[in-house]
Design a protein around this motif. Structure first.
Motif, mmCIF file in Angstrom:
data_model
loop_
_atom_site.group_PDB
_atom_site.id
_atom_site.type_symbol
_atom_site.label_atom_id
_atom_site.label_comp_id
_atom_site.label_asym_id
_atom_site.label_seq_id
_atom_site.Cartn_x
_atom_site.Cartn_y
_atom_site.Cartn_z
ATOM 1 N N GLU A 104 -6.718 -0.637 -3.829
ATOM 2 C CA GLU A 104 -5.227 -0.642 -4.388
ATOM 3 C C GLU A 104 -4.407 0.469 -3.480
ATOM 4 O OE1 GLU A 104 -4.239 -2.339 -6.746
ATOM 5 O OE2 GLU A 104 -5.982 -3.545 -6.810
ATOM 6 N N THR A 105 -4.903 1.517 -3.170
ATOM 7 C CA THR A 105 -4.305 2.533 -2.251
ATOM 8 C C THR A 105 -5.113 3.069 -1.221
ATOM 9 O OG1 THR A 105 -5.199 4.372 -3.439
ATOM 10 C CG2 THR A 105 -3.109 3.281 -4.168
ATOM 11 N N PRO A 106 -4.690 3.516 0.081
ATOM 12 C CA PRO A 106 -5.540 4.040 0.888
ATOM 13 C C PRO A 106 -6.367 5.385 0.682
ATOM 14 C CG PRO A 106 -3.204 4.066 1.663
ATOM 15 C CD PRO A 106 -3.148 3.404 0.234
ATOM 16 N N ASP A 107 -5.931 5.975 -0.526
ATOM 17 C CA ASP A 107 -6.915 7.339 -1.113
ATOM 18 C C ASP A 107 -8.256 6.620 -1.595
ATOM 19 O OD1 ASP A 107 -5.079 9.373 -0.144
ATOM 20 O OD2 ASP A 107 -3.828 8.924 -1.749
ATOM 21 N N PRO A 115 -18.596 -0.659 7.799
ATOM 22 C CA PRO A 115 -19.669 -0.938 9.141
ATOM 23 C C PRO A 115 -19.060 -0.301 10.108
ATOM 24 C CG PRO A 115 -18.329 -2.888 8.608
ATOM 25 C CD PRO A 115 -17.973 -1.814 7.439
ATOM 26 N N GLU A 116 -19.916 -0.514 11.347
ATOM 27 C CA GLU A 116 -19.383 0.163 12.489
ATOM 28 C C GLU A 116 -18.296 -0.305 13.296
ATOM 29 O OE1 GLU A 116 -21.123 2.808 13.916
ATOM 30 O OE2 GLU A 116 -21.906 2.873 11.949
ATOM 31 N N GLN A 117 -17.879 -1.704 12.823
ATOM 32 C CA GLN A 117 -16.850 -2.367 13.212
ATOM 33 C C GLN A 117 -16.071 -3.218 12.388
ATOM 34 O OE1 GLN A 117 -18.597 -4.916 16.465
ATOM 35 N NE2 GLN A 117 -17.751 -3.429 17.992
ATOM 36 N N PHE A 118 -14.891 -2.830 12.248
ATOM 37 C CA PHE A 118 -14.050 -3.651 11.056
ATOM 38 C C PHE A 118 -12.505 -3.638 11.567
ATOM 39 C CE2 PHE A 118 -14.496 0.797 10.230
ATOM 40 C CZ PHE A 118 -13.473 1.533 10.058
ATOM 41 N N VAL A 119 -11.633 -4.190 10.554
ATOM 42 C CA VAL A 119 -10.439 -4.190 10.782
ATOM 43 C C VAL A 119 -9.589 -3.735 9.431
ATOM 44 C CG1 VAL A 119 -8.324 -5.527 11.446
ATOM 45 C CG2 VAL A 119 -10.212 -5.951 12.728
ATOM 46 N N LEU A 120 -8.807 -3.065 9.672
ATOM 47 C CA LEU A 120 -8.087 -2.407 8.374
ATOM 48 C C LEU A 120 -6.717 -2.710 8.573
ATOM 49 C CD1 LEU A 120 -9.301 1.422 7.644
ATOM 50 C CD2 LEU A 120 -9.785 -0.776 6.159
ATOM 51 N N LYS A 121 -5.913 -2.954 7.446
ATOM 52 C CA LYS A 121 -4.537 -3.423 7.324
ATOM 53 C C LYS A 121 -4.007 -3.479 6.077
ATOM 54 C CE LYS A 121 -5.832 -8.161 8.424
ATOM 55 N NZ LYS A 121 -5.577 -9.313 9.465
ATOM 56 N N CYS A 122 -2.464 -3.175 5.882
ATOM 57 C CA CYS A 122 -1.931 -3.701 4.664
ATOM 58 C C CYS A 122 -1.809 -5.055 4.482
ATOM 59 C CB CYS A 122 -0.718 -2.881 4.878
ATOM 60 S SG CYS A 122 -0.740 -1.094 5.112
ATOM 61 N N ASN A 123 -1.584 -5.401 3.034
ATOM 62 C CA ASN A 123 -1.618 -6.858 2.984
ATOM 63 C C ASN A 123 -0.189 -7.418 2.783
ATOM 64 O OD1 ASN A 123 -0.947 -5.566 0.505
ATOM 65 N ND2 ASN A 123 -0.986 -7.270 -0.573
ATOM 66 N N ILE A 128 2.168 -1.688 11.122
ATOM 67 C CA ILE A 128 2.179 -0.384 10.826
ATOM 68 C C ILE A 128 1.036 -0.362 9.805
ATOM 69 C CG2 ILE A 128 3.242 1.332 9.617
ATOM 70 C CD1 ILE A 128 6.013 0.500 10.563
ATOM 71 N N GLY A 129 -0.092 0.456 10.233
ATOM 72 C CA GLY A 129 -0.982 0.961 9.477
ATOM 73 C C GLY A 129 -2.165 0.037 9.754
ATOM 74 N N MET A 130 -2.175 -0.980 10.579
ATOM 75 C CA MET A 130 -3.185 -1.821 10.990
ATOM 76 C C MET A 130 -4.261 -0.831 11.981
ATOM 77 S SD MET A 130 -3.513 -5.568 13.044
ATOM 78 C CE MET A 130 -4.859 -6.373 13.087
ATOM 79 N N TYR A 131 -5.594 -0.992 11.638
ATOM 80 C CA TYR A 131 -6.459 -0.238 12.552
ATOM 81 C C TYR A 131 -7.713 -1.138 13.042
ATOM 82 C CZ TYR A 131 -9.898 3.336 14.519
ATOM 83 O OH TYR A 131 -10.638 3.955 15.241
ATOM 84 N N ILE A 132 -7.989 -1.511 14.351
ATOM 85 C CA ILE A 132 -9.218 -2.132 14.625
ATOM 86 C C ILE A 132 -9.991 -1.048 15.328
ATOM 87 C CG2 ILE A 132 -9.757 -3.858 16.411
ATOM 88 C CD1 ILE A 132 -6.837 -4.789 16.427
ATOM 89 N N VAL A 144 -6.304 7.839 10.868
ATOM 90 C CA VAL A 144 -6.179 6.257 10.375
ATOM 91 C C VAL A 144 -5.569 6.304 9.085
ATOM 92 C CG1 VAL A 144 -7.647 4.392 9.544
ATOM 93 C CG2 VAL A 144 -8.277 5.654 11.844
ATOM 94 N N LYS A 145 -5.984 7.119 8.175
ATOM 95 C CA LYS A 145 -5.626 7.029 6.721
ATOM 96 C C LYS A 145 -4.069 7.654 6.774
ATOM 97 C CE LYS A 145 -8.192 8.786 3.465
ATOM 98 N NZ LYS A 145 -9.113 9.888 2.536
ATOM 99 N N ALA A 146 -3.535 8.656 7.791
ATOM 100 C CA ALA A 146 -2.125 8.685 7.582
ATOM 101 C C ALA A 146 -1.345 7.375 7.868
ATOM 102 C CB ALA A 146 -1.943 9.768 8.536
ATOM 103 N N ALA A 147 -1.842 6.733 9.067
ATOM 104 C CA ALA A 147 -1.034 5.762 9.331
ATOM 105 C C ALA A 147 -1.141 4.465 8.421
ATOM 106 C CB ALA A 147 -1.754 4.819 10.892
ATOM 107 N N LEU A 148 -2.071 4.358 7.485
ATOM 108 C CA LEU A 148 -2.364 3.478 6.494
ATOM 109 C C LEU A 148 -1.372 3.825 5.339
ATOM 110 C CD1 LEU A 148 -6.138 2.724 6.085
ATOM 111 C CD2 LEU A 148 -4.416 1.065 6.649
ATOM 112 N N LYS A 149 -1.230 5.175 5.227
ATOM 113 C CA LYS A 149 -0.272 5.598 3.885
ATOM 114 C C LYS A 149 1.077 5.419 4.634
ATOM 115 C CE LYS A 149 -2.938 9.193 1.945
ATOM 116 N NZ LYS A 149 -3.021 10.634 1.976
ATOM 117 N N LYS A 150 1.278 5.545 5.863
ATOM 118 C CA LYS A 150 2.746 5.156 6.304
ATOM 119 C C LYS A 150 2.963 3.725 6.205
ATOM 120 C CE LYS A 150 5.855 5.529 10.205
ATOM 121 N NZ LYS A 150 5.896 5.957 11.679
ATOM 122 N N GLY A 151 2.075 2.743 6.403
ATOM 123 C CA GLY A 151 2.310 1.451 6.420
ATOM 124 C C GLY A 151 2.363 0.930 4.765
#
Length: 311
Positions: A104-107, A115-123, A128-132, A144-151
């Motif tokens: 529900e939130t980045p926190d 896992p060792e590999q993944f993709v994070l993104k806002c829906n 903005i906030g996407m991390y590969i 990464v968390k700061a970028a997710l919060k911004k997105g």
């Protein structure tokens, strides 16, 4: 940093479009009615007046659709989390990139459990906030968390008044990292997954564009193709074109059929697909590419696509 801000101030003073975009990003126009906002941003971005009474170009017609074609299901279709259920029911869950988790939130993310590999993104937004993550041991969690919060905080609807994004319930999702050994390279450099974006008009794909390396705008390449897999006679000028015609996907005909199914009864829809290890995967659905302000190589190209879209 001081030279950076001096450059921004100078650009805002001397360039009307830059001034408008900067003030918009600062929230100065948040309460401006959608139609007035779009007229101003359209003129500043593309250099000609937006005609909503008799729209003719592709970009003009996408603005008209933003304002006057607002169906509730469009919100679900742009939600990168809820669209998964829609895809499962429409074409089948076998086309979905596996979901690792949703928060529900980045926190609430426990990075140690990923896992060792993944993709994070806002829906609810784009970029903005996407991390590969290709190697979790190299990840800077705080960054990464700061970028997710911004997105997560971004009101994506307000930027270009794309109505479908207005009421998307915000979440963070993690998907499986996908790689493809069959992807081609540009001058010996891997370019990431190849993205096939089908431009569908009234339920029928008419063109597609192939994009590579979108992680880095400076080196990314995009070219429009005809459905017979030849280069189209128009392009967008904000990206470098492909240097050579890419290899046609093994499942190209199936991709076309998927694009037809997903775009049924919709005036315009861009359907994004991947082919990874010779298997098709769903990317996303987009109602107004480039927010309906795509810089084509000529006004004639804009009109050519516009002629395919009947309002």
């Amino acid at each position: 940093m001081i030279y950076k801000y001096i450059g921004i101030i100078r650009k805002c003073i001397t360039n009307k479009a830059s001034r408008f975009n900067y003030l918009a990003a600062m929230g100065f126009y948040n309460k401006m009615p959608d139609e007035e906002y779009l007229r101003r941003k359209f003129k500043n971005t593309l250099g000609y007046d937006l005609n909503l009474d008799n729209p003719k170009t592709f970009n003009e017609k996408l603005q008209w659709l933003k304002l006057f074609d607002q169906k509730p299901e469009y919100t679900l279709m742009v939600d990168k989390y809820l669209v998964r259920e829609y895809i499962s029911k429409t074409i089948g869950k076998q086309y979905l990139i596996p979901l690792i988790n949703v928060w529900e939130t980045p926190d609430k993310i426990d990075f140690s459990l990923l896992p060792e590999q993944f993709v994070l993104k806002c829906n609810h937004n784009s970029g903005i906030g996407m991390y590969i993550c290709r190697d979790r041991s190299m990840m800077n969690v705080s960054k990464v968390k700061a970028a997710l919060k911004k997105g997560y905080k971004e009101n994506y609807y307000l930027e270009n008044r794309e109505w479908p994004y207005k009421n998307v319930p915000k979440r963070i999702i993690a998907e499986k990292y996908m790689s493809d050994d069959t992807r081609f390279t540009d001058k010996g450099r891997t370019t990431g997954l190849t993205d096939y974006k089908f431009y569908c008009f009234h339920g029928e794909p008419k063109y597609l564009y192939v994009s590579q390396g979108l992680e880095d705008h400076k080196t990314a390449r995009i070219s429009f193709l005809n459905l017979d897999w030849s280069f189209a006679d128009f392009r967008r000028i904000d990206y470098l074109p492909l240097e050579r015609l890419p290899k046609k996907p093994v499942n190209y005909m199936e991709m076309l059929q998927i694009a037809r199914i997903l775009s049924q009864n919709i005036p315009f829809l861009r359907v994004d697909l991947y082919e990874i290890q010779k298997k098709i995967y769903f990317g996303e659905l987009t109602f107004s590419p480039c927010a309906g302000m795509m810089p084509f190589d000529s006004r004639e190209s804009d009109l050519k696509l516009g002629n395919l879209l009947q309002l």
